[in-house]
Design a protein around this motif. Structure first.
Motif, PDB file in Angstrom:
ATOM      1  N   CYS A  59      -1.908   2.371  -8.097  1.00  0.00           N
ATOM      2  CA  CYS A  59      -1.281   2.537  -6.784  1.00  0.00           C
ATOM      3  C   CYS A  59      -1.011   3.985  -6.379  1.00  0.00           C
ATOM      4  N   CYS A  97       1.585  -1.936  -2.391  1.00  0.00           N
ATOM      5  CA  CYS A  97       0.535  -1.949  -3.407  1.00  0.00           C
ATOM      6  C   CYS A  97       1.096  -2.576  -4.679  1.00  0.00           C
ATOM      7  N   VAL A 140      -3.213  -5.519  -2.640  1.00  0.00           N
ATOM      8  CA  VAL A 140      -2.529  -4.688  -1.653  1.00  0.00           C
ATOM      9  C   VAL A 140      -2.210  -5.574  -0.451  1.00  0.00           C
ATOM     10  N   VAL A 160      -8.116   2.040   1.250  1.00  0.00           N
ATOM     11  CA  VAL A 160      -8.091   1.127   0.099  1.00  0.00           C
ATOM     12  C   VAL A 160      -9.426   1.188  -0.636  1.00  0.00           C
TER      13      VAL A 160
END
Length: 167
Positions: A59, A97, A140, A160
């Protein structure tokens, strides 16, 4: 104890501005930022699951790459139990996340691929639409107000895809 997310850069070594090696000095990144908080937006409490080793390993890259503004909505400060939450605007778009797999996830059903990221969409709550990236090493979640279309998810999909490896 909740953590107020801010980016604080601390010079650990090196000299002042006249020191030619000052730019090479290490810095401590004490957490991600979602930009300057608008003075009229309060700190947003965000519930997050406990951090897992997978979240701790993956993350930070995502959080460090998030935009300060999302589709012209300013980042806002969040208060959460991990540093893996971010928010923009009012009503807020919230990203977390390292969440759990979404309830109702059935492989191959109800999935959308945007900019190389596969999302599961949950519209069961009339107050929010919850998008969860399900093809990354960690899940996520992006929560949108009910009257907001998928534009924030489209914008966040690129980040992402670039920062979290696919499963």
């Amino acid at each position: 104890m909740p953590v107020l997310l801010v980016l604080l850069v601390v010079r650990l070594a090196g000299g002042g501005d006249d020191d030619p090696q000052a730019d090479d000095a290490p810095v401590a990144d004490l957490g991600p930022t979602t930009g300057q908080q608008r003075e009229d937006l309060p700190v947003l409490p965000v519930e997050v699951p406990p951090a897992t080793p997978e979240a701790d390993a993956n993350c930070p890259a995502l959080m460090g790459a998030l935009p300060l503004d999302l589709l012209e909505e300013p980042g806002r400060m969040v208060q959460s139990d991990t540093p893996y939450a971010a928010a923009w605007g009012e009503p807020p778009v919230v990203l977390v996340c390292g969440v759990d797999a979404p309830e109702g996830l059935v492989p191959g059903e109800g999935l959308f691929t945007i900019n190389g990221v596969t999302w599961f969409v949950d519209q069961s709550d009339p107050d929010a639409t919850v998008w969860t990236a399900v093809d990354r090493v960690v899940y996520v979640q992006v929560t949108l107000p009910p009257d907001v279309d998928s534009a924030p998810v489209t914008a966040l999909s690129r980040v992402v895809a670039e920062t979290l490896p696919a499963r």
